[in-house]
Design a protein around this motif. Structure first.
Motif, PDB file in Angstrom:
ATOM      1  N   PRO A   1       0.815  -1.219   0.000  1.00  0.00           N
ATOM      2  CA  PRO A   1       0.000   0.000   0.000  1.00  0.00           C
ATOM      3  C   PRO A   1       0.848   1.269   0.000  1.00  0.00           C
ATOM      4  O   PRO A   1       0.449   2.286  -0.571  1.00  0.00           O
ATOM      5  N   VAL A   2       2.011   1.223   0.641  1.00  0.00           N
ATOM      6  CA  VAL A   2       2.863   2.408   0.701  1.00  0.00           C
ATOM      7  C   VAL A   2       3.254   2.843  -0.710  1.00  0.00           C
ATOM      8  O   VAL A   2       3.231   4.035  -1.041  1.00  0.00           O
ATOM      9  N   VAL A   3       3.590   1.894  -1.553  1.00  0.00           N
ATOM     10  CA  VAL A   3       3.983   2.207  -2.927  1.00  0.00           C
ATOM     11  C   VAL A   3       2.772   2.652  -3.740  1.00  0.00           C
ATOM     12  O   VAL A   3       2.847   3.600  -4.526  1.00  0.00           O
ATOM     13  N   MET A   4       1.636   1.983  -3.531  1.00  0.00           N
ATOM     14  CA  MET A   4       0.414   2.360  -4.250  1.00  0.00           C
ATOM     15  C   MET A   4       0.035   3.802  -3.988  1.00  0.00           C
ATOM     16  O   MET A   4      -0.315   4.554  -4.904  1.00  0.00           O
TER      17      MET A   4
ATOM     18  N   MET B   1      -7.956   7.683  -2.358  1.00  0.00           N
ATOM     19  CA  MET B   1      -7.993   8.970  -1.674  1.00  0.00           C
ATOM     20  C   MET B   1      -6.779   9.811  -2.042  1.00  0.00           C
ATOM     21  O   MET B   1      -6.889  11.036  -2.244  1.00  0.00           O
ATOM     22  N   ALA B   2      -5.613   9.185  -2.141  1.00  0.00           N
ATOM     23  CA  ALA B   2      -4.405   9.918  -2.522  1.00  0.00           C
ATOM     24  C   ALA B   2      -4.563  10.534  -3.911  1.00  0.00           C
ATOM     25  O   ALA B   2      -4.216  11.706  -4.128  1.00  0.00           O
ATOM     26  N   PHE B   3      -5.093   9.766  -4.841  1.00  0.00           N
ATOM     27  CA  PHE B   3      -5.308  10.261  -6.192  1.00  0.00           C
ATOM     28  C   PHE B   3      -6.381  11.341  -6.222  1.00  0.00           C
ATOM     29  O   PHE B   3      -6.254  12.368  -6.886  1.00  0.00           O
ATOM     30  N   TRP B   4      -7.447  11.116  -5.467  1.00  0.00           N
ATOM     31  CA  TRP B   4      -8.597  12.023  -5.433  1.00  0.00           C
ATOM     32  C   TRP B   4      -8.209  13.391  -4.889  1.00  0.00           C
ATOM     33  O   TRP B   4      -8.668  14.427  -5.372  1.00  0.00           O
ATOM     34  N   LEU B   5      -7.370  13.422  -3.858  1.00  0.00           N
ATOM     35  CA  LEU B   5      -6.969  14.687  -3.248  1.00  0.00           C
ATOM     36  C   LEU B   5      -6.007  15.471  -4.132  1.00  0.00           C
ATOM     37  O   LEU B   5      -6.080  16.703  -4.209  1.00  0.00           O
TER      38      LEU B   5
ATOM     39  N   LEU C   1      -0.340  12.268  -0.503  1.00  0.00           N
ATOM     40  CA  LEU C   1       0.393  11.336   0.353  1.00  0.00           C
ATOM     41  C   LEU C   1      -0.146  11.368   1.784  1.00  0.00           C
ATOM     42  O   LEU C   1      -0.364  10.320   2.401  1.00  0.00           O
ATOM     43  N   PHE C   2      -0.357  12.570   2.295  1.00  0.00           N
ATOM     44  CA  PHE C   2      -0.883  12.722   3.654  1.00  0.00           C
ATOM     45  C   PHE C   2      -2.236  12.033   3.794  1.00  0.00           C
ATOM     46  O   PHE C   2      -2.457  11.222   4.703  1.00  0.00           O
ATOM     47  N   GLY C   3      -3.155  12.332   2.874  1.00  0.00           N
ATOM     48  CA  GLY C   3      -4.479  11.725   2.936  1.00  0.00           C
ATOM     49  C   GLY C   3      -4.439  10.225   2.739  1.00  0.00           C
ATOM     50  O   GLY C   3      -5.170   9.475   3.403  1.00  0.00           O
ATOM     51  N   GLY C   4      -3.582   9.772   1.827  1.00  0.00           N
ATOM     52  CA  GLY C   4      -3.497   8.341   1.551  1.00  0.00           C
ATOM     53  C   GLY C   4      -2.989   7.539   2.734  1.00  0.00           C
ATOM     54  O   GLY C   4      -3.561   6.499   3.094  1.00  0.00           O
TER      55      GLY C   4
END
Length: 349
Positions: free
Chosen positions: A89-92, A128-132, A166-169
């Motif tokens: 997940p960290v890489v995703m 969420m990371a992509f969305w933000l 990154l923060f949100g993800g």
């Protein structure tokens, strides 16, 4: 007999409830336009023109996104896409945030892709990371920001977008690991995030789906369903945005977010959420405020917070996700934007 009547009555009530749930956005949009038209015919025409122009402007991105999502579903490639999002997940999250900050898609254009990914069981943290990150910057906005506010500001905005993602993800990842947000999608959108069964039992995709009548039907059905979903929500978003541009003077925003120091960054973040104009209109406004002495960090906070929570972006999240996910999205917008403004101001000091 009585049991049959009660059962049929219950079924009828459920059907009526679903119909109202599906159509209430159309009713709300039509009611707002009708009311505006009655009170101010000129503004009614302007709002209608604004909606049409913005739908036309975003049409290429929407058509591409809808086509890709429908093609993935018709061919069975959606299982491969979802499987590609499995692993660390960290890489995703890192990849999703970077792609969101650098992709050419507007916040409206990624809606069908996000809905499809969530429905296929892709982790909410990566989505969420992509969305933000996506609504804050794109290549054309980067060029415009550099031209209006300078290259340094454009770089800061890009880094803020990726950092916010990154923060949100990663925060979302921690929350989901604790058991939160197991079912992020609203009822009736996709399959509520339960599409992971396709990942557990993958079938080879049929790339030339048009040779199969059932797959052609599925492509048309998914494309039509997604198009109607996007059209109704974006129409409402653009109607509200047209009224905000017409009745919220830029001078009010300027007075609210002007000034220097931490207080100005805090105010700019809070004001940016409800009073953001749009990405293009906000740039010259912020440029003028900075020239008049406004802290650059406050300007960045206003642009980032407003971009993430702009009406099209926020309504997209509201339409797709459950309220808890929407609240989390807004919380990330506020805290992340404020942090970005403070860091930018400290770096310039």
């Amino acid at each position: 007999m009585t049991e049959t009547v009660l059962r049929l009555t219950g079924q009828g009530t459920e059907i009526a409830r679903r119909l109202w749930s599906d159509q209430r956005v159309w009713f709300a949009t039509a009611a707002i336009l009708a009311l505006v038209w009655m009170l101010d015919p000129t503004q009614g025409r302007d709002s209608l023109s604004f909606v049409a122009a913005n739908l036309l402007q975003t049409a290429p991105y929407l058509l591409l996104s809808i086509g890709l999502a429908a093609y993935a579903g018709a061919t069975g490639a959606d299982n491969l896409i979802a499987r590609a999002f499995t692993g660390a997940p960290v890489v995703m999250i890192l990849v999703a945030a970077a792609f969101g900050g650098l992709s050419p898609f507007c916040s409206c254009g990624v809606i069908p892709l996000i809905a499809a990914l969530l429905a296929m069981g892709v982790p909410l943290s990566a989505v969420m990371a992509f969305w933000l990150a996506s609504p804050v910057i794109d290549p054309s906005m980067f060029a415009l920001t550099a031209g209006v506010l300078g290259f340094e500001f454009a770089i800061a905005k890009t880094l803020a977008a990726i950092g916010l993602g990154l923060f949100g993800g990663y925060v979302t990842l921690a929350l989901t690991r604790s058991g939160a947000f197991a079912d992020p999608l609203r009822e009736g959108v996709g399959n509520g995030g339960c599409g992971a069964s396709g990942i557990r039992d993958p079938k080879p995709p049929v790339w030339a789906f048009w040779h199969d009548a059932a797959r052609r039907t599925k492509f048309g059905r998914e494309a039509t369903k997604t198009s109607l979903f996007l059209f109704k929500w974006l129409s409402l978003a653009f109607v509200l945005e047209s009224l905000m541009l017409a009745f919220v003077p830029a001078e009010w925003v300027a007075q609210a977010v002007g000034g220097e120091g931490f207080a100005s960054i805090l105010i700019a973040t809070l004001v940016g959420v409800p009073a953001y104009l749009n990405g293009y209109a906000a740039l010259p406004l912020v440029s003028g405020l900075v020239d008049q002495g406004m802290a650059p960090g406050a300007g960045l906070a206003f642009l980032v917070a407003g971009g993430v929570t702009s009406l099209p972006a926020a309504i997209a999240v509201w339409a797709l996700a459950r309220r808890a996910v929407f609240a989390l999205y807004v919380a990330f917008a506020l805290t992340g934007s404020m942090a970005a403004g403070l860091l930018f101001q400290l770096w310039l000091a």
